[in-house]
Scaffold this active site. Structure first.
Site, PDB file in Angstrom:
ATOM      1  N   TYR A 158       0.757  -1.092   0.025  1.00 38.34           N
ATOM      2  CA  TYR A 158       0.102   0.085   0.281  1.00 38.34           C
ATOM      3  C   TYR A 158       0.744   1.351  -0.144  1.00 38.34           C
ATOM      4  O   TYR A 158       0.805   1.889  -0.904  1.00 38.34           O
ATOM      5  CB  TYR A 158      -1.017  -0.096   1.193  1.00 38.34           C
ATOM      6  CG  TYR A 158      -1.741   1.162   1.551  1.00 38.34           C
ATOM      7  CD1 TYR A 158      -2.574   1.766   0.634  1.00 38.34           C
ATOM      8  CD2 TYR A 158      -1.768   1.536   2.805  1.00 38.34           C
ATOM      9  CE1 TYR A 158      -3.199   2.903   0.960  1.00 38.34           C
ATOM     10  CE2 TYR A 158      -2.606   2.787   3.173  1.00 38.34           C
ATOM     11  CZ  TYR A 158      -3.080   3.414   2.274  1.00 38.34           C
ATOM     12  OH  TYR A 158      -3.929   4.525   2.543  1.00 38.34           O
ATOM     13  N   ILE A 159       1.740   1.538   0.867  1.00 38.48           N
ATOM     14  CA  ILE A 159       2.601   2.629   1.094  1.00 38.48           C
ATOM     15  C   ILE A 159       3.547   2.738   0.154  1.00 38.48           C
ATOM     16  O   ILE A 159       3.738   3.702  -0.645  1.00 38.48           O
ATOM     17  CB  ILE A 159       2.978   2.958   2.588  1.00 38.48           C
ATOM     18  CG1 ILE A 159       1.700   3.031   3.439  1.00 38.48           C
ATOM     19  CG2 ILE A 159       3.866   4.261   2.705  1.00 38.48           C
ATOM     20  CD1 ILE A 159       2.077   2.898   4.988  1.00 38.48           C
ATOM     21  N   ALA A 207       7.116  -5.578   5.725  1.00 34.06           N
ATOM     22  CA  ALA A 207       7.040  -5.976   7.018  1.00 34.06           C
ATOM     23  C   ALA A 207       5.697  -6.831   7.002  1.00 34.06           C
ATOM     24  O   ALA A 207       4.870  -6.478   6.230  1.00 34.06           O
ATOM     25  CB  ALA A 207       7.092  -4.835   7.998  1.00 34.06           C
ATOM     26  N   TYR A 264       4.530  -6.294  17.509  1.00 40.04           N
ATOM     27  CA  TYR A 264       4.598  -5.546  16.246  1.00 40.04           C
ATOM     28  C   TYR A 264       5.318  -4.232  16.397  1.00 40.04           C
ATOM     29  O   TYR A 264       6.636  -3.975  15.839  1.00 40.04           O
ATOM     30  CB  TYR A 264       3.156  -5.158  15.556  1.00 40.04           C
ATOM     31  CG  TYR A 264       3.180  -3.961  14.380  1.00 40.04           C
ATOM     32  CD1 TYR A 264       4.065  -4.185  13.141  1.00 40.04           C
ATOM     33  CD2 TYR A 264       2.721  -2.825  14.646  1.00 40.04           C
ATOM     34  CE1 TYR A 264       4.169  -3.219  12.213  1.00 40.04           C
ATOM     35  CE2 TYR A 264       2.789  -1.709  13.634  1.00 40.04           C
ATOM     36  CZ  TYR A 264       3.424  -2.085  12.566  1.00 40.04           C
ATOM     37  OH  TYR A 264       3.435  -1.096  11.539  1.00 40.04           O
ATOM     38  N   PHE A 274       1.985   7.526  11.548  1.00 41.83           N
ATOM     39  CA  PHE A 274       0.731   7.226  12.264  1.00 41.83           C
ATOM     40  C   PHE A 274       0.049   6.359  11.265  1.00 41.83           C
ATOM     41  O   PHE A 274       0.459   5.748  10.361  1.00 41.83           O
ATOM     42  CB  PHE A 274       0.103   8.663  12.887  1.00 41.83           C
ATOM     43  CG  PHE A 274       0.895   8.872  14.193  1.00 41.83           C
ATOM     44  CD1 PHE A 274       2.423   9.018  14.062  1.00 41.83           C
ATOM     45  CD2 PHE A 274       0.488   8.749  15.182  1.00 41.83           C
ATOM     46  CE1 PHE A 274       3.468   9.070  15.150  1.00 41.83           C
ATOM     47  CE2 PHE A 274       1.378   8.856  16.495  1.00 41.83           C
ATOM     48  CZ  PHE A 274       2.754   9.251  16.329  1.00 41.83           C
ATOM     49  N   ASN A 275      -1.510   6.332  11.448  1.00 40.57           N
ATOM     50  CA  ASN A 275      -2.192   5.528  10.602  1.00 40.57           C
ATOM     51  C   ASN A 275      -2.374   6.062   9.186  1.00 40.57           C
ATOM     52  O   ASN A 275      -2.926   7.230   9.089  1.00 40.57           O
ATOM     53  CB  ASN A 275      -3.805   5.393  11.143  1.00 40.57           C
ATOM     54  CG  ASN A 275      -3.417   4.700  12.404  1.00 40.57           C
ATOM     55  OD1 ASN A 275      -3.270   3.602  12.664  1.00 40.57           O
ATOM     56  ND2 ASN A 275      -3.475   5.512  13.477  1.00 40.57           N
ATOM     57  N   GLN A 292     -16.411  -3.022  13.321  1.00 37.05           N
ATOM     58  CA  GLN A 292     -16.667  -3.259  14.856  1.00 37.05           C
ATOM     59  C   GLN A 292     -15.501  -1.927  15.342  1.00 37.05           C
ATOM     60  O   GLN A 292     -14.537  -1.672  15.022  1.00 37.05           O
ATOM     61  CB  GLN A 292     -15.774  -4.593  15.087  1.00 37.05           C
ATOM     62  CG  GLN A 292     -16.739  -5.646  14.590  1.00 37.05           C
ATOM     63  CD  GLN A 292     -16.180  -7.023  15.313  1.00 37.05           C
ATOM     64  OE1 GLN A 292     -15.059  -7.148  14.944  1.00 37.05           O
ATOM     65  NE2 GLN A 292     -16.873  -7.551  15.830  1.00 37.05           N
ATOM     66  N   ARG A 337      -9.196  -4.428  21.967  1.00 35.31           N
ATOM     67  CA  ARG A 337      -8.145  -5.659  21.724  1.00 35.31           C
ATOM     68  C   ARG A 337      -7.175  -5.501  22.256  1.00 35.31           C
ATOM     69  O   ARG A 337      -6.951  -4.399  22.885  1.00 35.31           O
ATOM     70  CB  ARG A 337      -7.990  -5.026  20.050  1.00 35.31           C
ATOM     71  CG  ARG A 337      -8.780  -5.625  18.946  1.00 35.31           C
ATOM     72  CD  ARG A 337      -8.077  -5.304  17.573  1.00 35.31           C
ATOM     73  NE  ARG A 337      -7.684  -3.897  17.538  1.00 35.31           N
ATOM     74  CZ  ARG A 337      -7.117  -3.276  16.408  1.00 35.31           C
ATOM     75  NH1 ARG A 337      -7.236  -4.100  15.438  1.00 35.31           N
ATOM     76  NH2 ARG A 337      -6.635  -2.106  16.331  1.00 35.31           N
TER      77      ARG A 337
END
Ligand SMILES: NC(=O)c1ccc[n+]([C@@H]2O[C@H](COP(=O)([O-])OP(=O)(O)OC[C@H]3O[C@@H](n4cnc5c(N)ncnc54)[C@H](O)[C@@H]3O)[C@@H](O)[C@H]2O)c1
Length: 310
Positions: free
Chosen positions: A7-8, A70, A136, A164-165, A200, A262
Site C-alpha cells: 500500500y504505502i 514487514a 509488532y 501514524f495511521n 466493529q 483488543r
C-alpha cells in the site's frame, strides 16, 4: 524499495518516479499486489534472502534503500510474535547486511507510532519514551535501536519515519489500499457504509472523549512525498534522523457495532508533526479527513474487489 508492491510502498514508488528517481521494487508478494507495481522495475524476492538482496542491489546499482517490507497486523503480532520478529527484525537485519556487503549508504525505515505504546504526554514528540504494547511495535523498535550501530560500524545513515495511521488513496486513482484481511479502519468503514462487513469498534470504555480509541491519520500520498523529502535530506546531509509522520483530522459517523477491547491497543495516539515539517520541509497536501476518506472512497468505488488478485 522492499515492500514496494504494498500500500504505502506503491504510492512512494509513484512519488519517487515523479521526482525523477529510478525506483526498483523488491517484493515477495506475501502481501502486496503485482498490479500495484506500476512505477518501477520489479525484482521478486524475499527480504530474508541475503544473496538475492545483494544481487538486486548490485545489478540495479542501488544508491539508497527504502525498507517498507514487514508484517503489520497488531492483533496477529500479539498471537504470533515469532512471525513478527522473524520478518520485521530478521528481514530488516538481512537487508542491512546486504547493504553493508554492497556498500549502500542510505536507509529509510518505515517505523510506526506503535513503538510509543501508551503515551505519557500528548502530542507525542519524537523523544517521547518508547514502550511498545505489542510485538509488532517491539519488532519495529528493535530495528530502530539497531540503526545507530550500523551507522557507527558501517557508515549507514538512516532516516526513521514513524507513520501514524496511513489512509486514503492516490488522488489520480492509480493506486489504493487493499490489505487481506483488511485491518484498517477507513477501508473497513467504507466497506460497512457500502453494505459489506459491519465495522466493529473495539471498546468504548477508554479514557477518551467518546470512550473509543483516539488515533491520528496521514494521507498515503503525503507519506509518499515525505519519503522523497527524506531521501533528498539524507543524501544531502548524510545525517540520520527520526520523524513522526502525521496530520490532524477529526472523526465522522459511520455505522458500527461495539466489540470488546483488543489486546495491545493504547487509548490515545496523538502526535506532533512539527519536526518532520521543519526538517524535511514536508507539507501535507491532504490534511483533513474529507480528503483522506474522499480519495479512499473513490478508489474503493472504482475497485470494489481491490486489485482483484486475492
Ligand atoms: N499502513 C499503515 O497504516 C502503517 C502505519 C505505520 C507503519 N506502517 C509500516 O509501513 C510499511 C508498509 O505498510 P503497508 O500498509 O504498505 O503494508 P503492505 O502489507 O501493504 O505492504 C508490505 C509489503 O511488504 C511485502 N513483504 C512483506 N514481507 C516480505 C518479505 N519477507 N519479503 C519480501 N517482501 C515482503 C509484502 O508483500 C507487501 O507488498 C510496513 O513496514 C508497516 O509496518 C504502516
Amino acid at each position: 524499495m522492499t515492500g514496494g508492491a504494498g500500500y504505502i510502498g506503491s504510492h512512494a514508488a509513484k512519488a519517487l518516479k515523479r521526482a525523477g528517481y529510478r525506483p526498483i521494487v523488491y517484493d515477495s508478494f506475501v502481501a502486496g499486489h503485482r498490479a500495484a507495481v506500476k512505477f518501477g522495475e520489479l525484482v521478486e524476492g524475499e527480504i530474508t534472502d541475503v544473496e538475492a538482496l545483494r544481487r538486486a542491489l548490485r545489478e540495479h546499482d542501488i544508491g539508497s534503500v527504502m525498507h517498507f517490507a514487514a508484517f503489520l497486523d497488531v492483533g496477529e503480532s500479539v498471537a504470533h510474535p515469532v512471525k513478527y520478529y522473524r520478518n520485521n527484525v530478521g528481514g530488516a537485519l538481512t537487508v542491512l547486511e546486504a547493504m553493508v556487503a554492497e556498500a549502500v549508504p542510505h536507509f529509510v525505515f518505515s517505523s510506526t507510532c506503535a513503538t510509543y505504546g501508551e503515551p505519557v504526554e500528548t502530542p507525542i514528540v519524537e523523544t517521547h519514551p518508547q514502550r511498545p504494547m505489542n510485538s509488532y511495535g517491539e519488532s519495529k523498535l528493535a530495528v530502530e535501536r539497531a540503526l545507530p550501530h550500523f551507522e557507527t560500524a558501517h557508515g549507514i545513515h538512516s532516516t526513521t519515519l514513524r507513520y501514524f495511521n496511513a489512509a486514503g488513496a492516490d488522488p489520480d486513482g492509480d493506486l489504493g489500499e487493499d490489505h487481506s484481511p483488511e485491518i484498517h479502519v477507513i477501508p473497513r468503514a467504507i466497506e460497512a457504509a457500502t453494505g459489506g462487513r459491519g465495522l466493529q469498534v473495539f471498546g468504548d470504555d477508554y479514557p477518551t472523549p467518546d470512550g473509543t480509541c483516539l488515533r491520528d491519520y496521514v494521507h498515503v500520498t503525503d507519506l509518499a512525498d515525505a519519503h522523497v523529502r527524506a531521501l533528498e535530506v539524507i543524501v544531502d546531509t548524510r545525517k540520520s534522523g527520526v520523524y513522526n509522520l502525521v496530520e490532524r483530522v477529526c472523526g465522522r459517523r459511520v455505522p458500527w457495532t461495539l466489540a470488546p477491547r483488543r489486546k495491545g491497543d493504547p487509548a490515545v495516539l496523538y502526535a506532533s508533526p512539527h519536526k518532520a515539517q521543519a526538517e524535511l520541509r514536508w507539507t501535507p497536501r491532504f490534511p483533513d479527513l474529507d480528503a483522506i476518506v474522499g480519495t479512499a472512497w473513490r478508489w474503493h468505488q472504482a475497485h470494489p474487489h481491490g486489485y482483484g488478485d486475492r
